[in-house]
Each structure stands twice: as C-alpha cells, then as structure tokens.
Write a protein that holds these residues in place. Structure first.
Motif, PDB file in Angstrom:
ATOM      1  N   GLU A   1     -12.175  37.389  40.931  1.00  0.00           N
ATOM      2  CA  GLU A   1     -13.300  36.456  40.790  1.00  0.00           C
ATOM      3  C   GLU A   1     -14.268  36.579  41.967  1.00  0.00           C
ATOM      4  O   GLU A   1     -15.489  36.508  41.771  1.00  0.00           O
TER       5      GLU A   1
ATOM      6  N   ILE B   1     -16.371  39.746  41.415  1.00  0.00           N
ATOM      7  CA  ILE B   1     -17.322  39.525  40.319  1.00  0.00           C
ATOM      8  C   ILE B   1     -18.506  38.679  40.791  1.00  0.00           C
ATOM      9  O   ILE B   1     -19.647  38.920  40.406  1.00  0.00           O
TER      10      ILE B   1
ATOM     11  N   LYS C   1     -13.598  38.772  32.908  1.00  0.00           N
ATOM     12  CA  LYS C   1     -14.441  38.591  34.094  1.00  0.00           C
ATOM     13  C   LYS C   1     -15.488  39.695  34.177  1.00  0.00           C
ATOM     14  O   LYS C   1     -16.657  39.442  34.476  1.00  0.00           O
TER      15      LYS C   1
ATOM     16  N   SER D   1     -18.513  39.291  31.971  1.00  0.00           N
ATOM     17  CA  SER D   1     -19.486  38.278  32.406  1.00  0.00           C
ATOM     18  C   SER D   1     -20.630  38.870  33.244  1.00  0.00           C
ATOM     19  O   SER D   1     -21.645  38.212  33.424  1.00  0.00           O
TER      20      SER D   1
END
Length: 151
Positions: free
Chosen positions: A11, A14, A146, A149
């Motif tokens: 995360e 990203i 992820k 996105s």
C-alpha cells in the motif's frame, strides 16, 4: 505470516504518486522477490493495446526472451484468455508451458482487472517444487487489486 507484514508495504508503494507507475511496479516486484523465499522471478505482463498478446512490464529476476506472449500460449497467455488465476505446482507437467529457465519448477499467475477487464497479470516463477499455497494466491489477488488502482 510474511504476507501480513507485506500488505502495508504494498500500500505504501502504491500510494507514492510522485513516482511513475512503472517505478512502483518495479518496487513491488523487488519487495516480493526479496521477502518471499520461493518467489524467484516476479514480473508484470500487460495487454498490448488491442492486440491479442501480452507485453512484458517491470520485473525482477533472470532476464527473459519472453517479452511478448500471444494470448493462449503458456501460463500467462492462458490467463489472458481464461481471466482466472492459474497455479502450476509442477511446470514440467504442463503441455502449454513456456520454459524461461531450467531452474523454474512452479509458477503462479494472477490476472489484474480494471473496470472488469483483464488488462494484465502478475507472474511469479519459483525454483521450489509446489511452493504456492492459498495464502500466496489470496495475497497476490490483494496485490493485483492495489495495482489496478493505479492503472
């Protein structure tokens, strides 16, 4: 389990909007290959525009001649057609396997969907026979969600 500790790191990668998508994808490959012992080659393949082929994106591991893969050919090409995860415990048992290296014993490929369309996949080769578990599959589905996105 290592996957639990890697999720926040995925995360964080990203969320680095100041870095290019390719840089973030490469960082994900490096994170996975470095931290998961049975991940020996980690890379992304993406649909090549409207063509029925995949083109190699960022990856880490041994260099490969397979920079373009036609839909239906090899494990990656089959996932491009089926839109389903493909876990291969023993690559030598697959008739439609494209050999990248004689050291590869197993492979897992998870598709990446954007707006319901399969636009690519993460591909992982392992030099360990039958190493992939349901936890690998679920973790890689998380990674692909992820990644989707930012695409």
């Amino acid at each position: 389990m290592i996957f639990k500790t890697l999720k926040p790191q995925i995360e964080a990668i990203i969320s680095k909007n100041d870095e290019s998508v390719n840089k973030r994808l490469k960082n994900i490959c490096e994170l996975l290959e470095t931290n998961i012992d049975h991940y020996n080659w980690v890379g992304f393949y993406f649909r090549n525009g409207e063509k029925e082929e995949l083109i190699l994106g960022p990856y880490v591991g041994a260099s490969t001649d397979h920079t373009i893969i036609p839909f239906g050919k090899g494990i990656c090409g089959q996932v491009a057609v089926s839109n389903k995860n493909f876990v291969v415990p023993d690559v030598s048992a697959q008739d439609n396997y494209i050999a990248c290296s004689i050291t590869v014993k197993a492979e897992i490929v998870i598709p990446i969907f954007v707006n319901g369309e399969n636009i690519g996949q993460i591909d992982i080769d392992s030099n360990t026979p039958n190493p992939f578990t349901q936890e690998d599959e679920q973790f890689l589905e998380f990674v692909c969600t992820k990644v989707a996105s930012i695409l």
